[in-house]
Every structure is written in structure tokens, then in C-alpha cells.
Design an enzyme around this catalytic site. Structure first.
Site, PDB file in Angstrom:
ATOM      1  N   ASP A 164     -24.867   3.957 -27.405  1.00  0.00           N
ATOM      2  CA  ASP A 164     -24.525   3.239 -26.185  1.00  0.00           C
ATOM      3  C   ASP A 164     -23.038   2.896 -26.204  1.00  0.00           C
ATOM      4  O   ASP A 164     -22.241   3.650 -26.772  1.00  0.00           O
ATOM      5  CB  ASP A 164     -25.407   1.978 -26.068  1.00  0.00           C
ATOM      6  CG  ASP A 164     -25.718   1.616 -24.627  1.00  0.00           C
ATOM      7  OD1 ASP A 164     -24.771   1.305 -23.880  1.00  0.00           O
ATOM      8  OD2 ASP A 164     -26.900   1.631 -24.234  1.00  0.00           O
ATOM      9  N   HIS A 221     -23.259  -3.353 -21.996  1.00  0.00           N
ATOM     10  CA  HIS A 221     -24.476  -2.551 -21.894  1.00  0.00           C
ATOM     11  C   HIS A 221     -25.102  -2.299 -23.258  1.00  0.00           C
ATOM     12  O   HIS A 221     -26.314  -2.462 -23.454  1.00  0.00           O
ATOM     13  CB  HIS A 221     -24.127  -1.234 -21.205  1.00  0.00           C
ATOM     14  CG  HIS A 221     -25.290  -0.416 -20.759  1.00  0.00           C
ATOM     15  ND1 HIS A 221     -25.939   0.463 -21.589  1.00  0.00           N
ATOM     16  CD2 HIS A 221     -25.913  -0.329 -19.550  1.00  0.00           C
ATOM     17  CE1 HIS A 221     -26.919   1.063 -20.915  1.00  0.00           C
ATOM     18  NE2 HIS A 221     -26.921   0.607 -19.678  1.00  0.00           N
ATOM     19  N   SER A 544     -32.269   1.680 -18.060  1.00  0.00           N
ATOM     20  CA  SER A 544     -31.567   1.382 -19.316  1.00  0.00           C
ATOM     21  C   SER A 544     -32.205   0.221 -20.045  1.00  0.00           C
ATOM     22  O   SER A 544     -32.192   0.162 -21.274  1.00  0.00           O
ATOM     23  CB  SER A 544     -30.102   1.042 -19.041  1.00  0.00           C
ATOM     24  OG  SER A 544     -29.316   2.179 -18.862  1.00  0.00           O
TER      25      SER A 544
END
Length: 780
Positions: A164, A221, A544
Site C-alpha cells: 500500500d 491509506h 480498499s
């Protein structure tokens, strides 16, 4: 050794030496796919870009050593005219574990020349991939000291690799309190100086080529997904004092290895493949990838699918997000059958903000910003798009410059927090943000910058009708805080990508859905004041967020059953899923109608039941070869995926539906009958008897033989045949129908079934036409 032999050896060595040395989030805002070269540069008149090159390994001893493997890769590179040797400076990555190949800076002409070299398989320019919890563990049935979170489990000894945007290593979610040391077989490392790693965060590496050695998360994220998968217990987590509780990942005592391969601009496929390669080489057990291509592609073109196959070949479980391109059909990404493809659903928690109109109508919406001092008296209500001004209706930046919204509540057709910034800057007192039609009733609890609520499309239309009905429309917003017990949960999120599976229509996708709406987890900075204090959390939505939920649950299963293959773990998750909501009614979609099988796959994950599935459908890596040949792929295409020589003409190819998959997706034209077999393995009770229950599928007759499976020992395998016979004609308005079979004993082992009624595989127009319609027959 004879002189002739010696001469041959020397000649070969000379030739050998001469030639050898001469890739966001799918977040709900998807990052566009780059159709132009990424960071193309020029050498002379040649435009260079990074290509991922797949090659065959040479059939000789030196291929087993790393230095010789790299030499083999270098032999494919162009010759440097100055040195007369292959230009090593062009090499970007040498892949070692999951694929046979490398990434290098090349021109299109050089790639064309490379195609003539022995051992060359394929080359493609790297692509830019898109990036695709205080309550979700409770909602999924995970409680301390119970079931999946017993003292003996919580993911202990399992390593989850997260690819990520990096991580915020000093966040309390990554504390190693109560964490044992990593397993002795772990071979990873922390790359950054003054290592921030500990017994929770055991690996930290960067694969971002223009930011080497900096695996820290500048986006948030990666921190969010990592803590969702395996964050440790953090008390009093909240955003603006809402959704307060203990934040924790699905596998709180699993270890984390972080591979930073993405930035806020997306993820280069060569970097992602290098991260997968390193993770498998270093010893992770589960890989979590909340990213994917921006459009569906064939499996042999998909570097995530290719890397994931190398991972499962090394017994590493791979979980990927399905994509945020819903509600369109055939919008799904990461459709390889060896990947667990995860769609997104809601939980039973809202952070409620209710729009109250001057006519006493009330419309429940959501917002994480819940001001305690917002006045309850009615304020003027305005819709900037009332006169047909579509630009003003969206409340985009600059759209309200000539519209009086001061001290008013503004109804906007816009999207997200940025819309509220426009309203605030124009002097608006508050905002009602209405969904686009495609989003239906899926609302997000955003961290807005002013008092606001997001309401459904239908409610927004009703508010517009009210504004039209009076010369003095008024409204206010009542902020009601966190509400637990929403009755229609889980529901499929509007943005969650749907099948059929473009890459392989005979494999039902998504496999599963999991929490992906309004997920609270660790963040890289404070969303309230933008500071970087340690204990920061944020709430975001996307597939996600659903993917790491399943990655953590896979870690729990891996802990409980360390010898199980990735396919067995996947089967356990799918065959134990819930296909009804908290009220035992069918799971619904964003339109509040029953969700179909191409939205939910097997259903909503049930973490506790997945630990004890009774039976599993197992698949070994070699079992995928007949399946891939059956897709009509060339020998070279199949070899690119599986990493070894394959001759499909000598392989007994199988149709997709014959793969030993835990679900079925078949195409059944009129007047046809099809029979497939499945093998189930007993992992439940040694002496047990299962009988089959068949859910009726409209227009399709289903029979199973035998109808009873009698087991006498653990790990015993038994085969059954399932036959489908079409009984309807083309007058049926549905393009597909659905149902399931369930093997029942002390356990319930359910396999979802989708039957496509089209005459061929060209469903694109039909399924696009189904968007926002109710033509699908739903029997689940």
C-alpha cells in the site's frame, strides 16, 4: 575432459558471458489509468519506459543461484555501445520468487528485438494501478476470548504483508504490547534508519522508485488498511467524538510486514510486483492488496494476478479489493480464481444527521462532523441548481460566486468534503449533500468542514420537491451521533464493483463481501486539526477497506489451521458466508432491493463460522493449468502465469466451471444440460454424514449425485456430480438466475450458483442495461 568437450565448454562460456553481461486505493475516487508511458525518458532518439518482461528460466544449473538468475535477466537487455556489454543500468527490478522476469527501462524498438531472443515470453509497459474499526469486529462476530478471538488465536504467529502507501509506524495501533517475537522463519527487515519496527511491525520496506528508503505513509491509506487487518487494541478511538470505542484489526496479534509501493498518485505495476516478490521471499503468510487495474484485463496481462499466482504457489494467501466501479455490472477487478476478491458492504452503525424541513418531513443522513452548538431553529434552504444551472447545482469550486447562500442551508448535488468547502467559503451555514442517482441509498459519514448531512438520491429528490412547493423553504439539521442497530445491514455499497467476471466469466466474482463503508481505523494525521499527533483515526469507505477485513480473517484461519492451502482458507470463508442481513431478510443493494449474486458472491463474511467450515474445496497450484488452457490461452500465456513450461495440447483442458471452486458460474443456453464434478475434503468431524439441499433456481433444474456424503475420517475426500438442465425459453426476461446448494450435517457448507442465460459470452450490453433496473431474478 576431452579437448573437444573443453572447447565446447569454453565456447559456451564465452557466448554466455558476452550475452549475460552485455508496476489507489480504489478508493471511491478512482485514480485514472495511465494510457501514456509512465515517466518516459529519452536516450538519443529512443523514448524509454519501464517494461515488465516475463522470460523462461534456462534449463541448466546456474539458474538456481541469484547471481546467475540476474545474469540471465541481463542477457535480454540492450548492449551498451560504449562497453559492448548488456546495459545493467536499464534494470529496475530482478524478480526472484513469484515470477520469472524483470522490469527494465526499454524502448518499443528494443522490446521488439527482445522478442526474438530464446526464453522471451512477454513484455508490457508498466501500468499505474488505482488504490481501491471500532465496530466492524463486533459486527462480524469477533469478541475477546470467543471463537476467532480465543486466547489461542487472534492471529498469533501469522504474518500479514500489506502492499500500500506505507505506514505510520508510531501509531498506537502498531504497538507490540502482548505481541510475541516474529516466527523464526521470518527473513524480512526494516529499511529505515533507527528502525521503528517492533514485534507487531516486523517489516518495513519501500518500493517507490522516486522515493526510495521512505516507507512512511504520507497518504493515510496504507496506515488505515494495515490497522484494519491487524491493528492492536486502542481504547477510546473516535473521530470528532463519534463512533467511540476500541479500535482493533481483525487479527490483533498477527504481525505486519509493510511494503510501500503506492503514492497518492497510484501504484506502478512494476513496483507492486517487486513488493509481492519480496513479501513472498521474506516469509509472509497473507498478502493484502487494496489496489487494482483501472479496467478489466486478461489474467496473463494482469501483474497482480501473475504475482498472486506465484504467491499461492508458495502457500501465501492473497486478498484483493474488487474495485470501486459499481454499480456497473462487469466492473470487477482482480478476478483470478486464486485470489480472494472482496466487495464492500455496510455495517449496522450510522453516524446520523437528520435533515428536518419546514413541512416537518425528516430525512436521515450521515456525517462524522457533529457540531454540538448548531442551532435547531429553521434556516432558509436553497438549491443553487433550481433554475437549471448544473454547475451551481454541484456546488463545485467557483459555482456559488454569484449566488446568495449566506447563512442558508444549501442543497448540493456534489460529491464529498470538497463540496462543503465551497459552501463554507461562500458563507453557507450548512449543507445537505444528496447522492447521485447511481449511489442510491449508500451514504457516507464524511468528516465535513461545516454542519452537513449526506442523504440518499430519493431523499434529495423529495427535498427538491419541497423547495419547489414553497416560496420560503426552510430546514435545519439534527445531529444524533452514533446509532448502532441499523436494520438493513449489511447492504451492498453502491460503489462496490460487480460481476460477471470479465477475465473469467465461469468463475463467480466477487467471492465475498465485507465491511467497507464508514470504516474507522488508524490514520497518518489528525483529520480534525491536521496535526500529526500519534493517536489519529479517520473514517473512509471503499473496497480498499473491505479487503483488509478479509486479510485479517484469513490470518485467523491460518492460525487455527496452519497446514491449510490458500484455496482451503478461501473455501472456508466462502461456504460459511451469510446471505441474509441482521433481520434474516435478503441482503439488499443501494436501491434497497435484494442484492443479486454478482454483487455479493457467496455473501457477507462470517468470521466465526469460517474457522470451522466442515468441508473445504481445495485446489493445488497445478490444478489451475487445465483451467487456464481451457480459457484458450496460448502456451506462452499460461507459462507467463504459472512460471513453468506448459504445452496445452498435452493437457486435459477443463471448462471454467470444472475447476474445484466453492461456487458456480455457468452459461446455460436453451435446450442444454451440463454436468460438473466437485471434490470436498472433510475438515470437520471425522465420522459425519452430509445431505444436499438444493435451492430452487427459476428455469433451471439442478440435480446432485450422490445426495449423501458419508465420511469416516478427517481429510477424507469425496466427489459429487452436479447437473444443470435449462427448462425455460428465451422469453425469460432475466439474463441470469441464481440459487445455491448446501451440504448439511452439524455444519452447513453452501455453494452459490449463478446461471447465465445468454447464448454466448457477449453480455456487456445486456449487463450495462441492467444497471439500476430490477430485471434480475433473485432467489437467495
Amino acid at each position: 575432459m576431452s579437448q573437444t568437450t573443453m572447447a565446447c565448454v569454453l565456447l559456451f562460456s564465452f557466448i554466455f558471458l558476452l550475452s549475460f553481461f552485455s508496476h489507489f486505493f480504489q478508493e471511491t475516487k478512482a485514480i485514472p489509468f495511465q494510457t501514456t508511458p509512465i515517466n518516459a525518458t529519452k536516450i538519443g532518439q529512443k523514448s524509454l519506459e519501464t517494461y515488465i518482461v516475463h522470460v523462461s528460466l534456462p534449463a541448466d544449473p546456474y539458474s538456481s543461484k541469484l547471481e546467475d538468475l540476474e545474469s540471465w535477466y541481463y542477457s535480454f537487455l540492450p548492449v551498451n555501445p560504449t562497453t559492448g556489454l548488456n546495459d545493467a543500468s536499464r534494470m529496475v527490478y530482478s524478480y526472484r520468487k513469484v515470477v520469472s522476469g524483470f522490469a527494465a527501462r526499454l524502448s518499443a524498438e528494443e522490446v521488439k528485438e527482445m522478442e526474438e531472443k530464446k526464453g522471451f515470453l512477454s513484455a508490457r509497459p508498466e501500468a499505474l494501478l488505482a488504490l481501491q474499526t471500532t465496530h466492524s469486529p463486533d459486527f462480524l462476530g469477533l469478541h475477546k476470548k470467543v471463537g476467532g478471538w480465543s486466547d489461542a488465536n487472534q492471529g498469533k504467529g501469522v504474518i500479514i504483508g500489506v502492499i500500500d502507501t506505507g505506514i505510520t509506524p508510531d501509531h498506537p495501533s502498531f504497538s507490540d504490547e502482548d505481541m510475541p517475537p516474529p516466527p523464526p522463519e521470518w527473513k524480512g527487515r526494516c529499511e529505515y534508519g533507527n528502525p521503528p519496527c517492533n514485534n507487531k511491525l516486523i517489516g518495513l520496506r519501500s518500493f517507490i522508485r522516486d522515493r526510495p528508503g521512505l516507507p512512511f505513509d504520507e497518504v493515510g491509506h496504507g496506515t488505515h488498511t494495515a490497522s484494519t487487518a491487524a491493528g492492536n487494541f486502542v481504547a477510546n478511538a473516535n473521530v470528532y467524538d463519534n463512533a467511540n470505542g476500541t479500535a482493533v484489526g481483525m487479527a490483533p496479534h498477527a504481525h505486519l510486514a509493510i511494503y510501500s509501493a503506492c503514492s497518492r498518485h497510484g501504484c506502478r505495476s512494476a513496483d507492486v510486483l517487486a513488493a509481492i516478490d519480496a513479501a513472498v521471499l521474506e516469509g509472509v503468510h497473507v498478502l493484502s492488496l487494496s489496489l487494482g487495474f483501472d479496467f478489466p484485463i486478461s489474467l496473463f496481462e494482469d501483474e497482480i494476478a501473475i504475482g498472486a499466482f506465484g504467491a499461492i504457489r508458495n502457500r501465501v494467501f492473497v486478498s484483493c479489493s474488487a474495485g470501486n466501479y459499481g454499480p456497473l455490472y462487469q466492473s470487477l477487478r482482480n478476478g483470478a480464481p486464486w485470489i480472494l476478491t472482496v466487495g464492500a458492504s455496510t455495517t449496522d452503525r450510522d453516524v446520523r444527521a437528520t435533515a428536518v424541513l419546514g413541512n416537518n418531513q425528516e430525512f436521515d443522513g450521515q456525517s462524522f462532523f457533529q457540531p454540538k452548538d448548531f442551532q435547531t431553529t429553521l434556516l432558509p434552504l436553497v438549491y443553487p441548481g433550481m433554475n437549471g444551472d448544473q454547475f451551481a447545482a454541484t456546488c463545485e469550486k467557483g459555482s456559488l460566486d454569484n449566488i446568495d447562500v449566506k447563512a442558508k442551508i444549501v442543497l448540493c448535488d456534489g460529491f464529498g468534503v470538497e463540496t462543503g468547502e465551497t459552501v463554507r467559503d461562500a458563507g453557507g451555514a450548512a449543507m445537505i449533500l444528496m447522492n447521485q442517482q447511481s449511489s442510491g441509498y449508500t451514504t457516507s459519514a464524511e468528516v465535513h468542514v461545516l454542519p452537513a448531512t449526506q442523504v440518499s438520491f430519493a431523499d434529495g429528490q423529495a427535498i427538491k420537491a419541497y423547495i419547489n412547493s414553497t416560496s420560503t423553504p426552510k430546514a435545519t439539521i439534527q445531529f444524533k451521533g452514533t446509532i448502532i442497530g441499523v436494520k438493513d445491514a449489511p447492504a451492498v455499497a453502491a460503489f462496490s464493483s460487480r460481476g460477471p467476471n470479465h477475465a473469467s466469466p465461469g468463475i463467480l466474482k466477487p467471492d465475498i463481501i465485507g465491511p467497507g463503508v464508514n470504516i474507522l481505523a488508524a490514520w497518518s494525521e489528525s483529520v480534525e486539526d491536521k496535526t500529526t499527533t500519534k493517536s489519529n483515526f479517520n473514517v473512509i469507505s471503499g473496497t480498499s477497506m473491505a479487503c483488509p477485513h478479509l486479510s485479517g480473517i484469513a490470518a485467523l484461519i491460518k492460525n487455527a489451521h496452519p497446514r491449510w492451502s490458500p484455496a482451503a482458507i478461501k473455501s472456508a470463508i466462502m461456504t460459511t458466508a451469510n446471505f441474509t442481513n441482521v433481520t434474516s431478510s435478503p441482503i439488499i443493494d443501494e436501491r434497497r432491493v435484494p442484492a443479486d449474486i454478482f454483487m455479493i458472491g457467496a455473501g457477507q463474511v462470517n468470521a466465526s463460522r469460517a474457522l470451522d467450515p466442515g468441508l473445504v474445496y481445495d485446489i493445488q497450484p497445478n490444478d489451475y493449468i487445465p483451467y487456464l488452457c481451457g480459457l484458450g490461452y496460448s502456451d506462452q500465456n499460461v507459462r507467463t502465469i504459472v512460471g513453468k513450461p506448459v504445452t496445452c495440447s498435452t493437457v486435459s483442458s477443463i471448462p471454467e466451471a470444472q475447476l474445484n471452486y466453492p461456487s458456480f458460474a455457468i452459461q446455460l443456453p436453451q435446450n442444454t444440460t451440463q454436468t460438473y464434478s466437485r471434490i470436498v475434503t472433510n475438515v470437520g468431524i471425522a465420522v459425519s454424514s452430509y445431505h444436499v439441499e438444493i435451492e430452487e433456481i427459476p428455469g433451471v433444474e439442478v440435480s446432485v449425485q450422490p445426495e449423501v456424503l458419508n465420511f469416516t475420517e478427517l481429510d477424507q475426500q469425496m466427489t459429487y456430480q452436479i447437473t444443470f438442465r435449462r427448462t425455460t425459453t428465451s422469453s425469460n426476461k432475466s439474463f441470469f438466475v441464481q440459487g445455491a446448494i448446501t451440504w448439511i450435517s452439524e455444519h452447513r457448507v453452501r455453494s452459490a450458483i449463478a446461471v447465465l442465460l445468454a447464448a454466448d459470452t457477449s453480455y456487456d450490453k445486456e449487463f450495462i442495461a441492467l444497471e439500476q433496473s430490477e430485471q434480475v431474478t433473485n432467489t437467495v
